[in-house]
Scaffold this motif. Structure first.
Motif, PDB file in Angstrom:
ATOM      1  N   ASP A  50       0.821  -1.212   0.000  1.00  0.00           N
ATOM      2  CA  ASP A  50       0.000   0.000   0.000  1.00  0.00           C
ATOM      3  C   ASP A  50       0.855   1.262   0.000  1.00  0.00           C
ATOM      4  OD1 ASP A  50      -2.464  -1.286  -0.040  1.00  0.00           O
ATOM      5  OD2 ASP A  50      -2.586  -1.416   2.147  1.00  0.00           O
ATOM      6  N   VAL A  51       2.155   1.111   0.228  1.00  0.00           N
ATOM      7  CA  VAL A  51       3.071   2.249   0.203  1.00  0.00           C
ATOM      8  C   VAL A  51       3.567   2.499  -1.217  1.00  0.00           C
ATOM      9  CG1 VAL A  51       5.216   3.187   1.177  1.00  0.00           C
ATOM     10  CG2 VAL A  51       3.781   1.671   2.559  1.00  0.00           C
ATOM     11  N   HIS A  52       3.614   1.454  -2.018  1.00  0.00           N
ATOM     12  CA  HIS A  52       4.195   1.534  -3.362  1.00  0.00           C
ATOM     13  C   HIS A  52       3.369   2.434  -4.276  1.00  0.00           C
ATOM     14  CE1 HIS A  52       6.063  -0.298  -7.093  1.00  0.00           C
ATOM     15  NE2 HIS A  52       7.102  -0.105  -6.309  1.00  0.00           N
ATOM     16  N   THR A  53       4.043   3.233  -5.061  1.00  0.00           N
ATOM     17  CA  THR A  53       3.344   4.186  -5.939  1.00  0.00           C
ATOM     18  C   THR A  53       2.952   3.583  -7.280  1.00  0.00           C
ATOM     19  OG1 THR A  53       5.486   4.989  -6.720  1.00  0.00           O
ATOM     20  CG2 THR A  53       4.442   6.204  -4.912  1.00  0.00           C
ATOM     21  N   GLY A  54       3.374   2.354  -7.549  1.00  0.00           N
ATOM     22  CA  GLY A  54       3.005   1.704  -8.805  1.00  0.00           C
ATOM     23  C   GLY A  54       4.121   1.756  -9.824  1.00  0.00           C
ATOM     24  N   LYS A  55       4.037   0.861 -10.786  1.00  0.00           N
ATOM     25  CA  LYS A  55       5.068   0.793 -11.822  1.00  0.00           C
ATOM     26  C   LYS A  55       5.054   2.058 -12.672  1.00  0.00           C
ATOM     27  CE  LYS A  55       6.203  -3.486 -13.375  1.00  0.00           C
ATOM     28  NZ  LYS A  55       6.037  -4.621 -14.288  1.00  0.00           N
ATOM     29  N   ALA A  56       6.233   2.470 -13.065  1.00  0.00           N
ATOM     30  CA  ALA A  56       6.407   3.605 -13.987  1.00  0.00           C
ATOM     31  C   ALA A  56       6.014   4.945 -13.380  1.00  0.00           C
ATOM     32  CB  ALA A  56       5.621   3.375 -15.280  1.00  0.00           C
ATOM     33  N   THR A  57       5.895   5.018 -12.063  1.00  0.00           N
ATOM     34  CA  THR A  57       5.646   6.315 -11.422  1.00  0.00           C
ATOM     35  C   THR A  57       6.947   7.104 -11.403  1.00  0.00           C
ATOM     36  OG1 THR A  57       3.875   5.466 -10.035  1.00  0.00           O
ATOM     37  CG2 THR A  57       4.953   7.470  -9.296  1.00  0.00           C
ATOM     38  N   GLN A  58       6.870   8.348 -11.811  1.00  0.00           N
ATOM     39  CA  GLN A  58       8.064   9.164 -11.934  1.00  0.00           C
ATOM     40  C   GLN A  58       8.561   9.661 -10.585  1.00  0.00           C
ATOM     41  OE1 GLN A  58       5.002   9.691 -13.254  1.00  0.00           O
ATOM     42  NE2 GLN A  58       5.100  10.754 -15.229  1.00  0.00           N
ATOM     43  N   GLY A  59       9.830   9.383 -10.292  1.00  0.00           N
ATOM     44  CA  GLY A  59      10.536  10.060  -9.218  1.00  0.00           C
ATOM     45  C   GLY A  59      10.221   9.680  -7.794  1.00  0.00           C
ATOM     46  N   ILE A  60       9.134   8.963  -7.525  1.00  0.00           N
ATOM     47  CA  ILE A  60       8.755   8.596  -6.156  1.00  0.00           C
ATOM     48  C   ILE A  60       8.360   7.124  -6.150  1.00  0.00           C
ATOM     49  CG2 ILE A  60       7.259   9.118  -4.186  1.00  0.00           C
ATOM     50  CD1 ILE A  60       6.645  11.823  -5.510  1.00  0.00           C
ATOM     51  N   ASP A  61       8.991   6.341  -5.286  1.00  0.00           N
ATOM     52  CA  ASP A  61       8.694   4.902  -5.235  1.00  0.00           C
ATOM     53  C   ASP A  61       7.709   4.524  -4.140  1.00  0.00           C
ATOM     54  OD1 ASP A  61      10.383   4.167  -7.377  1.00  0.00           O
ATOM     55  OD2 ASP A  61      12.126   4.270  -6.054  1.00  0.00           O
ATOM     56  N   GLY A  62       7.597   5.366  -3.127  1.00  0.00           N
ATOM     57  CA  GLY A  62       6.692   5.043  -2.034  1.00  0.00           C
ATOM     58  C   GLY A  62       6.181   6.282  -1.329  1.00  0.00           C
ATOM     59  N   ILE A  63       4.950   6.197  -0.835  1.00  0.00           N
ATOM     60  CA  ILE A  63       4.367   7.288  -0.051  1.00  0.00           C
ATOM     61  C   ILE A  63       3.617   6.675   1.128  1.00  0.00           C
ATOM     62  CG2 ILE A  63       2.672   9.168   0.003  1.00  0.00           C
ATOM     63  CD1 ILE A  63       3.267   9.720  -2.903  1.00  0.00           C
ATOM     64  N   GLY A  64       3.906   7.177   2.309  1.00  0.00           N
ATOM     65  CA  GLY A  64       3.160   6.792   3.503  1.00  0.00           C
ATOM     66  C   GLY A  64       2.498   8.024   4.079  1.00  0.00           C
ATOM     67  N   ILE A  65       1.215   7.934   4.380  1.00  0.00           N
ATOM     68  CA  ILE A  65       0.482   9.056   4.963  1.00  0.00           C
ATOM     69  C   ILE A  65      -0.049   8.600   6.317  1.00  0.00           C
ATOM     70  CG2 ILE A  65      -1.427  10.680   4.696  1.00  0.00           C
ATOM     71  CD1 ILE A  65      -1.145  10.410   1.673  1.00  0.00           C
ATOM     72  N   ILE A  66       0.484   9.193   7.379  1.00  0.00           N
ATOM     73  CA  ILE A  66       0.104   8.826   8.740  1.00  0.00           C
ATOM     74  C   ILE A  66      -0.740   9.957   9.315  1.00  0.00           C
ATOM     75  CG2 ILE A  66       0.950   8.275  11.047  1.00  0.00           C
ATOM     76  CD1 ILE A  66       3.452   7.137   9.702  1.00  0.00           C
ATOM     77  N   VAL A  67      -1.966   9.626   9.687  1.00  0.00           N
ATOM     78  CA  VAL A  67      -2.929  10.618  10.177  1.00  0.00           C
ATOM     79  C   VAL A  67      -3.339  10.254  11.599  1.00  0.00           C
ATOM     80  CG1 VAL A  67      -5.168  11.699   9.784  1.00  0.00           C
ATOM     81  CG2 VAL A  67      -3.773  11.002   7.828  1.00  0.00           C
ATOM     82  N   ASN A  68      -3.152  11.185  12.508  1.00  0.00           N
ATOM     83  CA  ASN A  68      -3.515  10.959  13.916  1.00  0.00           C
ATOM     84  C   ASN A  68      -2.904   9.664  14.452  1.00  0.00           C
ATOM     85  OD1 ASN A  68      -5.007  13.188  13.260  1.00  0.00           O
ATOM     86  ND2 ASN A  68      -6.982  12.366  13.853  1.00  0.00           N
ATOM     87  N   GLY A  69      -1.683   9.402  14.026  1.00  0.00           N
ATOM     88  CA  GLY A  69      -0.978   8.216  14.483  1.00  0.00           C
ATOM     89  C   GLY A  69      -1.381   6.933  13.799  1.00  0.00           C
ATOM     90  N   LYS A  70      -2.234   7.009  12.747  1.00  0.00           N
ATOM     91  CA  LYS A  70      -2.698   5.820  12.040  1.00  0.00           C
ATOM     92  C   LYS A  70      -2.234   5.859  10.580  1.00  0.00           C
ATOM     93  CE  LYS A  70      -5.211   4.796  15.687  1.00  0.00           C
ATOM     94  NZ  LYS A  70      -4.833   3.703  16.600  1.00  0.00           N
ATOM     95  N   PHE A  71      -1.761   4.726  10.083  1.00  0.00           N
ATOM     96  CA  PHE A  71      -1.391   4.612   8.676  1.00  0.00           C
ATOM     97  C   PHE A  71      -2.667   4.544   7.844  1.00  0.00           C
ATOM     98  CE2 PHE A  71      -0.532   1.985   4.924  1.00  0.00           C
ATOM     99  CZ  PHE A  71       0.558   2.649   4.370  1.00  0.00           C
ATOM    100  N   CYS A  72      -2.830   5.464   6.915  1.00  0.00           N
ATOM    101  CA  CYS A  72      -4.078   5.563   6.156  1.00  0.00           C
ATOM    102  C   CYS A  72      -3.861   5.262   4.677  1.00  0.00           C
ATOM    103  CB  CYS A  72      -4.689   6.963   6.294  1.00  0.00           C
ATOM    104  SG  CYS A  72      -5.352   7.305   7.934  1.00  0.00           S
TER     105      CYS A  72
END
Length: 610
Positions: A50-72
């Protein structure tokens, strides 16, 4: 990959998590995404895919968004957290990974460029479904800036490879320029962007940290030993200055540790909770000397306590009472003079789960607590954990129920073989309660709305295990590319449909063992057969794609609408019940509902064997 240590870590991670078919670049991306998010989240209760940005995504391989201490992973989860807590506290984590053994100025510059484009993105710059989802979450967060009562989002960037970072002046200059451009967007807390260049040494450190037990060392001077208690190795009561208590709740990065998972109340924002507001006011008004007599204090239960005079080492510990106090202290950790504040503390050493639960219940009896808030402590949860283990002993399918976060941290289990409470709530409510559209939200709110229909003390464990097993198998099929990952956002609908296909009958009373066993055995027989279960999920997807349903599967909102779930159920009832079409899962025979869908299966490419 030239580094033998990282190669060894990568090989182990790949084997454990069924990444054998992935190329080395993809393997390293998933490993690094997991390590970075774990480092910032302090919990293994997230899916690294769920962190992976998908194949062929430019410049960023992963994104994690943590909201109120929870991984969303969805806008709906963020909405639920705002509704539940009344505030918004956000951390964006952007990750770029390279298998090369050198840091490149061009690659660093590109990472900053695409990170800036992510935060400025308004259109369709990014093509993958994952990136579109991340952009949608980001837009929703900034559209709700009025809920950010303490600060705007934090932004952390990680660039990882297998080289050596040596503070090269040219590369440092590129990093400072990139940080300045992001900071000039004025979108982040105090206009600060943190950047972490991670070479082989840093990657190794992150990997080892992911295997460590929760452990801390404190100086506990003002204490008394409590009398000997059966099944309790040691117990102490006293007051601890915040200068020492912060070691218990903060990690090396200044993030709050995941040590509240056995606590029965989630943290509530101070403005919406009179108790928290009183604590907050006491600190902000510098009335530190009153804190120890106005506060009920903190209760810590540890599996091991090593003491030598005033020096204490706590291992595998949890704060079972004092979640609210701890978070208010964390929010005020930089208040001048707070290090001298004295906090009432009990430290109890026991390995007895029952004693631990009794302590948690007893220390939390001063405020009314709902059944839902107690769900992690009930006998049902322990029974369910034991049922999973018993099923492993019986059928040989490795699957574990994690009722406490990071419970299996030191075991080398595949992350997809661990079903935590969030997985269990969403899988069970989708498969047996026909609520897959609610699975995109935060499981805490879903749990509250379900009442006695889930984790009912009179329920048999079998259907819970089945939903967890089906979820685990389906996740593995996505991960190994045997089912195209574009259907992953409908995984909970697939679970519901698959149950209808196998049974074509109404649910039994899950409080009656004989009825439950007979019903569940039929489902288990299919799930334990690799060919049958793959065909089952393929058929479930073909139903989702049916022309009669006319669902827009490319629209990310489709999976969140209750009316679409009702359409699917009506369609299934018509085909399976009214028409009384008997479904037989035969290894040698393709699973079909009717000839129309069978023909569509031949024409549709549902599998992606990469």
């Amino acid at each position: 990959m030239n580094n033998p240590i990282i190669s060894s870590f990568l090989n182990k991670f790949s084997i454990q998590n069924n990444l054998d078919t992935y190329d080395i670049t993809a393997k390293f991306e998933h490993l690094c995404n997991f390590l970075v998010v774990y480092n910032e989240y302090n919990s293994m209760s997230f899916d690294f895919s769920d962190v992976h940005t998908g194949k062929a995504t430019q410049g960023i391989d992963g994104i994690g968004i943590i909201v109120n201490g929870k991984f969303c992973t969805s806008v709906q989860e963020i909405k639920d957290l705002i509704d539940t807590t009344g505030y918004l506290d956000v951390k964006f984590i952007l990750i770029q990974t390279k298998t090369s053994d050198k840091f490149s100025g061009e690659e660093l510059g590109a990472f900053f460029t695409w990170s800036k484009k992510f935060f400025m993105e308004k259109g369709n710059l990014f093509s993958t479904d994952s990136m579109k989802n991340f952009v949608e979450m980001k837009e929703f967060i900034y559209a709700n800036v009025d809920s950010m009562k303490r600060h705007t989002p934090y932004c952390k960037l990680y660039f990882l490879n297998t080289g050596i970072w040596n503070d090269d002046a040219n590369l440092t200059s590129i990093i400072e320029d990139g940080k300045s451009e992001l900071q000039n967007l004025s979108m982040f807390c105090e206009d600060i962007v943190d950047f972490y260049p991670c070479g082989s040494k840093e990657v190794q450190h992150l990997y080892r940290k992911s295997k460590e037990i929760v452990k801390t060392n404190i100086i506990f001077e003002k204490k008394v030993s409590l009398p000997k208690i059966d099944n309790v190795e040691s117990a102490y009561s006293g007051v601890l200055p915040f200068s020492e208590f912060r070691k218990i709740i903060l990690d090396e990065n200044g993030n709050i540790k995941s040590v509240f998972d056995d606590n029965i109340r989630d943290y509530l924002e101070t403005s919406n909770n009179i108790v928290n507001k009183d604590i907050d006011d006491t600190i902000k008004e510098n009335r530190f000397e009153y804190f120890s007599i106005l506060n009920n204090g903190i209760t810590i239960v540890a599996e091991k306590v090593i003491s030598a005079g005033d020096s204490f080492t706590l291992e595998n510990y949890q704060i079972v009472n004092g979640c609210q106090t701890s978070h208010v202290l964390y929010e005020n950790k930089d208040v001048k003079g707070i290090n001298s504040l004295q906090i009432p503390v009990k430290i109890i050493e026991t390995k007895d789960i029952n004693i631990k639960s009794d302590i948690t219940r007893a220390t939390n009896n001063q405020t009314a607590v709902t059944k839902q808030e107690l769900e992690a402590l009930t006998n049902f949860q322990r029974t369910l954990e034991e049922f999973y283990i018993a099923c492993y002993d019986t059928n040989g399918i490795e699957l574990y129920y994690e009722r406490r976060t990071n419970q299996y941290k030191q075991n080398d289990y595949s992350l997809h073989k661990i079903i935590n409470i969030e997985h269990q709530v969403k899988a069970y409510s989708s498969m047996f309660l026909n609520l897959p559209h609610n699975a995109s939200g935060h499981h805490g709110k879903l749990l509250q709305n379900l009442g006695d229909s889930i984790f009912n003390l009179n329920h048999e464990s079998f259907p819970y295990y089945l939903s967890g097993l089906a979820y685990s198998i389906l996740e593995s099929l996505f991960l190994t590319h045997k089912i195209n990952s574009k259907y992953k956002k409908y995984r909970f609908h697939i679970l519901m449909i698959s149950r209808y296909i196998i049974t074509t009958s109404k649910l039994p009373d899950f409080t009656i063992k004989k009825q439950t066993d007979k019903y569940c055995k039929k489902i288990l027989d299919v799930l334990l057969n690799e060919k049958k279960v793959l065909q089952l999920f393929i058929q479930s997807i073909s139903i989702l794609e049916s022309d009669e349903l006319s669902l827009d599967l490319k629209n990310r909102k489709t999976s969140e609408l209750a009316r679409n779930t009702n359409l699917i159920i009506d369609f299934l009832k018509q085909k399976l019940f009214i028409d009384k079409i008997e479904i037989n899962l035969d290894i040698e025979k393709e699973l079909v509902v009717d000839n129309e869908i069978k023909e569509r299966n031949k024409q549709s490419t549902l599998l992606d064997f990469m």
